[in-house]
Design a protein around this motif. Structure first.
Motif, PDB file in Angstrom:
ATOM      1  N   LEU A  13       0.473  -0.843   0.286  1.00 26.60           N
ATOM      2  CA  LEU A  13      -0.341   0.180  -0.183  1.00 26.60           C
ATOM      3  C   LEU A  13       1.076   1.231   0.064  1.00 26.60           C
ATOM      4  O   LEU A  13       2.345   1.503   0.421  1.00 26.60           O
ATOM      5  CB  LEU A  13      -1.082   0.018   1.042  1.00 26.60           C
ATOM      6  CG  LEU A  13      -1.707   1.609   1.662  1.00 26.60           C
ATOM      7  CD1 LEU A  13      -2.942   0.884   0.615  1.00 26.60           C
ATOM      8  CD2 LEU A  13      -2.189   1.080   2.370  1.00 26.60           C
ATOM      9  N   VAL A  14       0.411   2.101  -0.874  1.00 25.35           N
ATOM     10  CA  VAL A  14       1.312   3.204  -1.083  1.00 25.35           C
ATOM     11  C   VAL A  14       0.783   4.724  -1.174  1.00 25.35           C
ATOM     12  O   VAL A  14      -0.077   4.416  -1.115  1.00 25.35           O
ATOM     13  CB  VAL A  14       2.290   3.282  -1.988  1.00 25.35           C
ATOM     14  CG1 VAL A  14       2.962   2.184  -2.069  1.00 25.35           C
ATOM     15  CG2 VAL A  14       1.476   3.482  -3.464  1.00 25.35           C
ATOM     16  N   VAL A  15       1.434   5.685  -0.498  1.00 20.73           N
ATOM     17  CA  VAL A  15       0.982   7.198  -0.441  1.00 20.73           C
ATOM     18  C   VAL A  15       1.085   7.763  -1.237  1.00 20.73           C
ATOM     19  O   VAL A  15       2.349   8.036  -1.307  1.00 20.73           O
ATOM     20  CB  VAL A  15       0.108   7.378   0.728  1.00 20.73           C
ATOM     21  CG1 VAL A  15      -0.372   8.748   0.886  1.00 20.73           C
ATOM     22  CG2 VAL A  15      -0.058   6.818   1.922  1.00 20.73           C
ATOM     23  N   TYR A  24      -2.472   3.748  -4.289  1.00 11.97           N
ATOM     24  CA  TYR A  24      -2.868   2.744  -4.347  1.00 11.97           C
ATOM     25  C   TYR A  24      -2.223   1.463  -3.295  1.00 11.97           C
ATOM     26  O   TYR A  24      -1.707   1.199  -3.297  1.00 11.97           O
ATOM     27  CB  TYR A  24      -1.267   2.705  -5.256  1.00 11.97           C
ATOM     28  CG  TYR A  24      -1.535   3.971  -6.512  1.00 11.97           C
ATOM     29  CD1 TYR A  24      -2.231   3.114  -7.422  1.00 11.97           C
ATOM     30  CD2 TYR A  24      -1.021   5.224  -6.503  1.00 11.97           C
ATOM     31  CE1 TYR A  24      -2.218   4.824  -8.429  1.00 11.97           C
ATOM     32  CE2 TYR A  24      -0.900   5.715  -6.822  1.00 11.97           C
ATOM     33  CZ  TYR A  24      -1.858   6.018  -8.033  1.00 11.97           C
ATOM     34  OH  TYR A  24      -1.822   6.842  -9.202  1.00 11.97           O
ATOM     35  N   ALA A  25      -3.260  -0.155  -3.886  1.00 18.41           N
ATOM     36  CA  ALA A  25      -2.657  -1.170  -2.955  1.00 18.41           C
ATOM     37  C   ALA A  25      -2.968  -2.077  -4.107  1.00 18.41           C
ATOM     38  O   ALA A  25      -3.664  -2.378  -5.156  1.00 18.41           O
ATOM     39  CB  ALA A  25      -4.018  -1.375  -1.993  1.00 18.41           C
ATOM     40  N   LEU A  46      -4.569  -5.147  -8.787  1.00 18.63           N
ATOM     41  CA  LEU A  46      -3.903  -3.014  -8.413  1.00 18.63           C
ATOM     42  C   LEU A  46      -4.915  -2.268  -8.036  1.00 18.63           C
ATOM     43  O   LEU A  46      -6.582  -2.523  -9.157  1.00 18.63           O
ATOM     44  CB  LEU A  46      -3.004  -2.568  -9.246  1.00 18.63           C
ATOM     45  CG  LEU A  46      -1.727  -3.035  -9.542  1.00 18.63           C
ATOM     46  CD1 LEU A  46      -1.514  -2.854 -10.744  1.00 18.63           C
ATOM     47  CD2 LEU A  46      -1.011  -3.193  -7.887  1.00 18.63           C
ATOM     48  N   PHE A  47      -5.138  -1.219  -7.157  1.00 20.10           N
ATOM     49  CA  PHE A  47      -7.053  -0.424  -7.190  1.00 20.10           C
ATOM     50  C   PHE A  47      -6.026   0.684  -6.379  1.00 20.10           C
ATOM     51  O   PHE A  47      -4.400   0.645  -5.909  1.00 20.10           O
ATOM     52  CB  PHE A  47      -7.121  -0.997  -5.948  1.00 20.10           C
ATOM     53  CG  PHE A  47      -8.708  -2.361  -5.588  1.00 20.10           C
ATOM     54  CD1 PHE A  47      -9.335  -2.468  -6.518  1.00 20.10           C
ATOM     55  CD2 PHE A  47      -7.141  -3.050  -6.322  1.00 20.10           C
ATOM     56  CE1 PHE A  47     -10.520  -3.196  -6.886  1.00 20.10           C
ATOM     57  CE2 PHE A  47      -8.785  -5.049  -6.090  1.00 20.10           C
ATOM     58  CZ  PHE A  47     -10.248  -4.617  -6.436  1.00 20.10           C
ATOM     59  N   LYS A  48      -6.674   1.807  -6.738  1.00 19.00           N
ATOM     60  CA  LYS A  48      -6.835   3.027  -6.495  1.00 19.00           C
ATOM     61  C   LYS A  48      -7.784   3.370  -6.228  1.00 19.00           C
ATOM     62  O   LYS A  48      -8.999   3.550  -6.171  1.00 19.00           O
ATOM     63  CB  LYS A  48      -5.946   3.843  -7.863  1.00 19.00           C
ATOM     64  CG  LYS A  48      -5.526   5.224  -7.998  1.00 19.00           C
ATOM     65  CD  LYS A  48      -5.420   6.039  -8.835  1.00 19.00           C
ATOM     66  CE  LYS A  48      -5.385   7.427  -8.963  1.00 19.00           C
ATOM     67  NZ  LYS A  48      -5.145   7.647 -10.485  1.00 19.00           N
ATOM     68  N   ASN A  72       3.052 -11.681  -6.411  1.00 14.89           N
ATOM     69  CA  ASN A  72       3.001 -10.769  -5.404  1.00 14.89           C
ATOM     70  C   ASN A  72       3.719  -9.259  -5.955  1.00 14.89           C
ATOM     71  O   ASN A  72       4.885  -9.616  -6.782  1.00 14.89           O
ATOM     72  CB  ASN A  72       4.226 -11.178  -4.213  1.00 14.89           C
ATOM     73  CG  ASN A  72       4.260 -10.188  -3.094  1.00 14.89           C
ATOM     74  OD1 ASN A  72       3.501  -9.191  -3.162  1.00 14.89           O
ATOM     75  ND2 ASN A  72       5.047 -10.473  -1.951  1.00 14.89           N
ATOM     76  N   ILE A  73       3.194  -8.171  -5.522  1.00 13.04           N
ATOM     77  CA  ILE A  73       3.359  -6.772  -6.211  1.00 13.04           C
ATOM     78  C   ILE A  73       4.338  -5.671  -5.194  1.00 13.04           C
ATOM     79  O   ILE A  73       3.680  -5.721  -4.602  1.00 13.04           O
ATOM     80  CB  ILE A  73       2.111  -6.119  -6.999  1.00 13.04           C
ATOM     81  CG1 ILE A  73       1.399  -7.569  -8.146  1.00 13.04           C
ATOM     82  CG2 ILE A  73       2.305  -5.012  -7.381  1.00 13.04           C
ATOM     83  CD1 ILE A  73       0.420  -6.754  -8.759  1.00 13.04           C
TER      84      ILE A  73
END
Length: 87
Positions: A13-15, A24-25, A46-48, A72-73
């Motif tokens: 998970l990134v901000v 983004y997850a 992937l999700f946003k 794994n991403i």
């Protein structure tokens, strides 16, 4: 809240450093047995979110992303050009 299935979880998970409402997850479907690890499956993706995680849009099949089962991403957003990271 994000949920795919019982064998899939969020692996990263990134901000966005320029806008904390953009997240983004990455989902990773995996199953561990004593004798093997099954990595990848229909649950991967992937999700946003553009509202701090209240609502999510799947971007797994957007142009430029690989097709097929995903493993794994790892995610990262460029600090120099954050807008270019999440087109």
């Amino acid at each position: 809240m994000l949920f795919r299935n019982d064998s899939t979880g969020i692996s990263d998970l990134v901000v966005d450093p320029s806008n904390p409402d953009v997240l983004y997850a990455a989902f990773w479907q995996a199953q561990r047995y004593p004798w093997k690890l099954v990595s990848g499956g229909q649950g991967g993706g992937l999700f946003k979110s553009t509202d701090g995680g209240e609502h999510w849009t799947e971007i797994t099949h957007n142009p430029g992303l690989p097709a097929g089962l995903l493993g794994n991403i790892g995610l990262a957003i460029s600090r120099r050009s954050p807008r270019a990271s999440g087109r």
